[in-house]
Design an enzyme around this catalytic site. Structure first.
Site, mmCIF file in Angstrom:
data_model
loop_
_atom_site.group_PDB
_atom_site.id
_atom_site.type_symbol
_atom_site.label_atom_id
_atom_site.label_comp_id
_atom_site.label_asym_id
_atom_site.label_seq_id
_atom_site.Cartn_x
_atom_site.Cartn_y
_atom_site.Cartn_z
ATOM 1 N N LEU A 125 0.841 -1.193 0.000
ATOM 2 C CA LEU A 125 0.000 0.000 0.000
ATOM 3 C C LEU A 125 0.885 1.254 0.000
ATOM 4 O O LEU A 125 0.727 2.142 -0.836
ATOM 5 C CB LEU A 125 -0.920 -0.009 1.237
ATOM 6 C CG LEU A 125 -1.747 1.258 1.492
ATOM 7 C CD1 LEU A 125 -2.764 1.484 0.370
ATOM 8 C CD2 LEU A 125 -2.495 1.159 2.834
ATOM 9 N N GLU A 127 3.597 4.170 -0.330
ATOM 10 C CA GLU A 127 4.433 4.692 -1.416
ATOM 11 C C GLU A 127 5.266 5.850 -0.892
ATOM 12 O O GLU A 127 4.972 6.389 0.169
ATOM 13 C CB GLU A 127 3.536 5.201 -2.560
ATOM 14 C CG GLU A 127 2.669 4.119 -3.147
ATOM 15 C CD GLU A 127 1.862 4.615 -4.343
ATOM 16 O OE1 GLU A 127 1.948 5.826 -4.676
ATOM 17 O OE2 GLU A 127 1.164 3.788 -4.939
ATOM 18 N N ILE A 157 7.766 -2.677 2.084
ATOM 19 C CA ILE A 157 6.839 -3.809 2.012
ATOM 20 C C ILE A 157 7.404 -5.025 2.752
ATOM 21 O O ILE A 157 8.415 -5.603 2.353
ATOM 22 C CB ILE A 157 6.499 -4.146 0.539
ATOM 23 C CG1 ILE A 157 5.982 -2.886 -0.165
ATOM 24 C CG2 ILE A 157 5.468 -5.282 0.469
ATOM 25 C CD1 ILE A 157 4.873 -2.121 0.562
ATOM 26 N N THR A 158 6.708 -5.386 3.821
ATOM 27 C CA THR A 158 7.121 -6.504 4.666
ATOM 28 C C THR A 158 7.042 -7.818 3.893
ATOM 29 O O THR A 158 6.059 -8.041 3.169
ATOM 30 C CB THR A 158 6.224 -6.569 5.921
ATOM 31 O OG1 THR A 158 6.385 -5.356 6.649
ATOM 32 C CG2 THR A 158 6.586 -7.750 6.814
ATOM 33 N N GLN A 337 15.887 -0.857 31.756
ATOM 34 C CA GLN A 337 16.221 -0.143 32.989
ATOM 35 C C GLN A 337 16.504 -1.123 34.129
ATOM 36 O O GLN A 337 17.455 -0.963 34.881
ATOM 37 C CB GLN A 337 15.044 0.792 33.359
ATOM 38 C CG GLN A 337 15.418 1.894 34.324
ATOM 39 C CD GLN A 337 16.457 2.842 33.733
ATOM 40 O OE1 GLN A 337 16.596 2.964 32.515
ATOM 41 N NE2 GLN A 337 17.220 3.494 34.600
ATOM 42 N N GLY A 340 19.857 -2.618 33.949
ATOM 43 C CA GLY A 340 21.022 -1.745 34.072
ATOM 44 C C GLY A 340 21.898 -1.822 32.825
ATOM 45 O O GLY A 340 21.376 -2.026 31.714
ATOM 46 N N GLU A 364 1.307 -0.216 9.870
ATOM 47 C CA GLU A 364 -0.149 -0.436 9.827
ATOM 48 C C GLU A 364 -0.905 0.719 10.509
ATOM 49 O O GLU A 364 -1.911 0.525 11.179
ATOM 50 C CB GLU A 364 -0.512 -1.812 10.425
ATOM 51 C CG GLU A 364 0.202 -2.914 9.640
ATOM 52 C CD GLU A 364 -0.438 -4.272 9.751
ATOM 53 O OE1 GLU A 364 -1.648 -4.324 10.024
ATOM 54 O OE2 GLU A 364 0.280 -5.258 9.531
ATOM 55 N N GLU A 368 -0.479 8.206 15.804
ATOM 56 C CA GLU A 368 -1.255 9.429 15.530
ATOM 57 C C GLU A 368 -2.483 9.103 14.685
ATOM 58 O O GLU A 368 -3.581 9.609 14.926
ATOM 59 C CB GLU A 368 -0.371 10.467 14.818
ATOM 60 C CG GLU A 368 0.763 11.039 15.664
ATOM 61 C CD GLU A 368 1.866 10.028 15.955
ATOM 62 O OE1 GLU A 368 2.157 9.170 15.102
ATOM 63 O OE2 GLU A 368 2.439 10.086 17.069
HETATM 64 C C1 LIG Z 1 9.426 -1.936 8.945
HETATM 65 C C2 LIG Z 1 8.263 -1.433 8.177
HETATM 66 C C3 LIG Z 1 7.385 -2.345 7.581
HETATM 67 C C4 LIG Z 1 6.291 -1.896 6.838
HETATM 68 N N1 LIG Z 1 5.499 -2.799 6.184
HETATM 69 C C5 LIG Z 1 4.549 -2.324 5.302
HETATM 70 C C6 LIG Z 1 3.842 -3.230 4.462
HETATM 71 O O1 LIG Z 1 4.010 -4.456 4.528
HETATM 72 N N2 LIG Z 1 2.964 -2.724 3.562
HETATM 73 C C7 LIG Z 1 2.733 -1.378 3.460
HETATM 74 O O2 LIG Z 1 1.934 -0.982 2.634
HETATM 75 N N3 LIG Z 1 3.393 -0.494 4.264
HETATM 76 C C8 LIG Z 1 4.299 -0.942 5.162
HETATM 77 N N4 LIG Z 1 4.992 -0.054 5.954
HETATM 78 C C9 LIG Z 1 4.694 1.355 5.856
HETATM 79 C C10 LIG Z 1 4.028 1.931 7.093
HETATM 80 O O3 LIG Z 1 2.708 1.484 7.193
HETATM 81 C C11 LIG Z 1 4.150 3.454 7.026
HETATM 82 O O4 LIG Z 1 5.495 3.754 7.269
HETATM 83 C C12 LIG Z 1 3.256 4.159 8.022
HETATM 84 O O5 LIG Z 1 1.916 4.001 7.683
HETATM 85 C C13 LIG Z 1 3.573 5.645 8.107
HETATM 86 O O6 LIG Z 1 3.693 6.238 6.860
HETATM 87 P P1 LIG Z 1 4.978 7.130 6.527
HETATM 88 O O7 LIG Z 1 6.159 6.341 6.861
HETATM 89 O O8 LIG Z 1 4.846 7.638 5.174
HETATM 90 O O9 LIG Z 1 4.899 8.315 7.566
HETATM 91 P P2 LIG Z 1 4.143 9.698 7.357
HETATM 92 O O10 LIG Z 1 2.748 9.437 6.932
HETATM 93 O O11 LIG Z 1 4.966 10.582 6.545
HETATM 94 O O12 LIG Z 1 4.106 10.231 8.843
HETATM 95 C C14 LIG Z 1 5.162 10.985 9.444
HETATM 96 C C15 LIG Z 1 4.657 11.505 10.776
HETATM 97 O O13 LIG Z 1 3.518 12.344 10.589
HETATM 98 C C16 LIG Z 1 2.412 11.889 11.310
HETATM 99 N N5 LIG Z 1 1.189 12.133 10.577
HETATM 100 C C17 LIG Z 1 0.941 11.880 9.272
HETATM 101 N N6 LIG Z 1 -0.317 12.222 8.962
HETATM 102 C C18 LIG Z 1 -0.890 12.671 10.114
HETATM 103 C C19 LIG Z 1 -2.184 13.147 10.455
HETATM 104 N N7 LIG Z 1 -3.149 13.244 9.554
HETATM 105 N N8 LIG Z 1 -2.409 13.521 11.724
HETATM 106 C C20 LIG Z 1 -1.414 13.435 12.650
HETATM 107 N N9 LIG Z 1 -0.191 12.991 12.387
HETATM 108 C C21 LIG Z 1 0.074 12.611 11.135
HETATM 109 C C22 LIG Z 1 2.680 10.408 11.465
HETATM 110 O O14 LIG Z 1 1.960 9.862 12.556
HETATM 111 C C23 LIG Z 1 4.173 10.388 11.694
HETATM 112 O O15 LIG Z 1 4.430 10.712 13.029
HETATM 113 C C24 LIG Z 1 6.066 -0.497 6.733
HETATM 114 C C25 LIG Z 1 6.918 0.396 7.363
HETATM 115 C C26 LIG Z 1 8.015 -0.056 8.059
HETATM 116 C C27 LIG Z 1 8.940 0.939 8.686
#
Ligand SMILES: Cc1cc2nc3c(=O)[nH]c(=O)nc-3n(C[C@H](O)[C@H](O)[C@H](O)COP(=O)(O)OP(=O)(O)OC[C@H]3O[C@@H](n4cnc5c(N)ncnc54)[C@H](O)[C@@H]3O)c2cc1C
Lengths: 380, 266
Positions: A125, A127, A157-158, A337, A340, A364, A368
């Site tokens: 999902l 990008e 993508i996991t 903690q 230690g 997922e 926030e």
């Molecule tokens: C190890 C790992 C595995 C993953 N596996 C998958 C997978 O299998 N498939 C897949 O599709 N994705 C996957 N992801 C993606 C993951 O779901 C996203 O990283 C996550 O949803 C956050 O999106 P972003 O990284 O673009 O952060 P951003 O959306 O850019 O967010 C950055 C910050 O802004 C905050 N923020 C953004 N919008 C708002 C809002 N409207 N209100 C308040 N705060 C906000 C966020 O909470 C965060 O603190 C994976 C990510 C990681 C790191």
């Protein structure tokens, strides 16, 4: 309302715990250190039936209820967060939407291999430009005869490095902006024009393969459209409702592992002539960790039980995910903690658990985003 | 091969891994969760293989207090591969020793009929007296072989390999027989998810002491317990083929070590 586990759920815990301690605990530190996906575990997970938990028996799965699923994820994660997310993403994010939105042919074609471990599943999902804001998905799927032609990129993508079956969200109704233009597709790994790129090097769950995906004129048969065109966002959100409970279960498992390690260490470590467990400062941390864990576990089982009974569970799963993600970071932090200095070293598992826990606040749907989902329900 | 029933005797007992040992050495099982012991899981796993190979029904027989008959207990046993279970659950059997346990198993085996083989684990996990299979065989009038590593069934007989301190002994024995397996005879694995879900659909019979018409034997009463003093191996090997001479040498050696008084055991 006290939650009573069924015999099957209790026995699932025993069986998965026994398996995890025998087969997974011994490799948990090594796969973390080497950022190595534990491919050798896949046939073992399949043999125990852990890859087909959400798949009906007629397609070679177990057809377990959602609470049993959560317990299985919890027990795997108790010894290794990487194994927890491997099974969680495979089951909740790829297998589940095929079970619930696939047609008979799609189920027959993909589910038996997913249940047997012949194929591992992944879900695309996110990008570069669409993380929390999935409505801005830019990957396109243009209809051309009997195919959809996919172009674009996914990130994070996991299971990307070894999955064979991908559920991918892309924009197929090009003139429909926002969420209504998105559709879901089943994409096979060896489809021409589909490329899995280099895995990320991560802070935690380092054995989990997290990769970008690239689509370049990638032709996917129209028969692989999951659900109807335009239903992609709905399918993704329903998928994430269940997935969030799974991640919350992963968080509980990681926290439980750290909690047990902290209790054991507190009883062993002697300072000032007594085990540190005799110090009230340590006891209070243990008590707070225990309460945190029980509260989190209750939220997980509650959400999973609602899902099993096919009741609305978005709210419950968002609450479980939010609480358990933050809880796991708190509990694993306290576990360090209590240890230690040694807790900060690789000689003890709690630093790994702390690093593993942090991701449960992010993927997922970040904490926030969970707060947003929860608050929306009350402020409508 | 015409084998109808193979029985596995199993115990639902507290898990020693969850028992706590206090500083004075007493073991507290009160907070330990009950499980089908790992040793008995060896017998169930081995029995499953034998039963499948010869088309027999694998019947679990469990004797114990009321908790042995709880659905979670019978499902735990069934998920390991039994076709059905018969549980003799009775308050009177809560603390049953080898004699009473064997009496109840013998009664079930007799009622079942057509039993070719009773398999048991190496020992119970909590008490570990290793006597029940022998008493059972005595009550049934069947041969009993302990420390068995492998069993191959044939018509009316079984070929066994026994692990003895001297090495592996190959034995052929007429059936029916009682066999206890070593803890290594079968690699125990946790039950699969499908087996767990199928367990609840298999038949379970629950019987009381009265249902079986049993008069339980007096097993004696423990009057006091004392910790054993330190023990040491003397490493005396009695090497003779004459049993009477061996017995005489053993008595002599025990006397010399102060372990036998004139009246009997010291
Ligand atoms: C190890 C790992 C595995 C993953 N596996 C998958 C997978 O299998 N498939 C897949 O599709 N994705 C996957 N992801 C993606 C993951 O779901 C996203 O990283 C996550 O949803 C956050 O999106 P972003 O990284 O673009 O952060 P951003 O959306 O850019 O967010 C950055 C910050 O802004 C905050 N923020 C953004 N919008 C708002 C809002 N409207 N209100 C308040 N705060 C906000 C966020 O909470 C965060 O603190 C994976 C990510 C990681 C790191």
């Amino acid at each position: 309302m006290p939650f009573q586990l069924t015999d099957e759920q209790l026995l699932t815990r025993d069986a998965v715990r026994q398996f995890a301690e025998a087969e997974i605990a011994p490799i948990a530190a090594e796969i973390d250190r080497d950022h190595r996906p534990p491919l050798e575990s896949i046939p073992k997970l399949a043999e125990l039936g852990l890859l087909g938990l959400v798949i009906p028996e007629e397609y070679g799965g177990t057809g377990a209820d959602s609470v049993s699923f959560a317990i299985a994820i919890e027990e795997l994660s108790r010894v290794c967060g990487t194994h927890g997310v491997l099974v969680e993403a495979h089951s909740s994010l790829c297998t589940w939407p095929i079970v619930h939105h696939g047609n008979a042919e799609q189920k027959q074609k993909y589910l038996p291999a997913l249940a047997s471990g012949e194929a591992i599943g992944a879900f695309g999902l996110t990008e570069p430009g669409a993380g929390s804001d999935a409505a801005h998905t830019a990957t396109t799927a243009q209809r051309d005869g009997d195919d959809f032609v996919l172009n674009g990129q996914k990130i994070f993508i996991t299971n990307g490095g070894f999955a064979k079956t991908f559920v991918v969200i892309a924009r197929s109704l090009l003139d429909v902006p926002g969420v209504k233009g998105l559709s879901a597709f089943i994409v096979e790994r060896d489809t021409p024009g589909f490329q899995v790129l280099e895995p990320e090097r991560k802070m935690g769950i380092r054995g989990s393969s997290t990769t970008p995906l690239a689509f370049s004129d990638c032709r996917v048969p129209a028969a692989n459209l999951l659900g109807r065109e335009g239903e992609g966002f709905k399918i993704a959100m329903q998928t994430l409702d269940g997935g969030r409970t799974g991640i919350a279960a992963q968080a509980v498992g990681i926290a439980q592992g750290a909690f047990e390690a902290a209790c054991a260490y507190a009883k062993e470590r002697v300072q000032f002539g007594q085990p540190i467990a005799a110090l009230q400062a340590i006891q209070w941390m243990i008590a707070d960790m225990a309460v945190d864990l029980e509260a989190g576990r209750a939220l997980v089982y509650q959400a999973a039980d609602l899902e099993s009974r096919q009741e609305p569970h978005s709210q419950a799963s968002a609450m479980a995910k939010l609480f358990c993600g933050e809880m796991a970071t708190r509990v694993t932090g306290k576990a360090i903690q209590i240890h230690g200095g040694v807790g900060y070293t690789e000689a003890y598992p709690v630093e790994r658990m702390y690093r593993d826990a942090k991701i449960t606040e992010i993927y997922e749907g970040t904490s926030e985003i969970q707060r947003l989902v929860i608050a929306r329900q009350y402020l409508r | 091969m015409n084998i109808v029933n193979i029985v596995v005797a199993y115990k639902y007992a507290p898990d020693p891994q969850e028992a706590t040992v206090s500083s004075d050495g007493t073991v507290d099982f009160s907070r330990a969760k009950a499980v089908v012991s790992d040793y008995d899981a060896v017998a169930i796993g081995y029995g499953r293989r034998l039963a499948t190979a010869c088309g027999a029904t694998l019947v679990g027989v469990c004797v114990g207090g009321p908790q042995s008959a709880k659905p979670v207990a019978t499902k735990a046993a069934l998920s390991r591969g039994l076709d059905r279970v018969v549980v003799v659950a009775d308050d009177e059997l809560e603390t049953a020793g080898s004699t009473r346990t064997a009496q109840a198993i013998a009664a079930v085996v007799s009622q079942l009929g057509d039993v070719a083989l009773v398999l048991a684990g190496d020992s119970s996990m909590d008490v570990a007296a290793r006597m029940t299979p022998s008493v059972l065989a005595g009550l049934l009038g069947w041969p009993m072989l302990s420390d068995v590593e492998t069993v191959a069934l044939a018509d009316g007989s079984a070929a066994l390999e026994r692990l003895t301190p001297q090495g592996v002994q190959s034995i052929t024995v007429a059936l029916p027989a009682v066999v206890s397996l070593t803890s290594e005879a079968w690699p125990v694995k946790p039950p699969g998810m499908k087996d767990l879900l199928a367990a609840g659909k298999k038949p379970v019979e629950i019987k009381s002491v009265a249902d079986l018409g049993l008069t339980l034997a007096d097993e004696g009463t423990v009057v006091s317990r004392a910790k054993l003093g330190g023990s040491a191996r003397l490493g005396v090997v009695i090497d003779t083929s004459d049993p009477a001479a061996a017995a005489a040498t053993l008595v002599e050696a025990l006397r010399a070590a102060g372990a036998l008084s004139e009246g009997g055991l010291a």
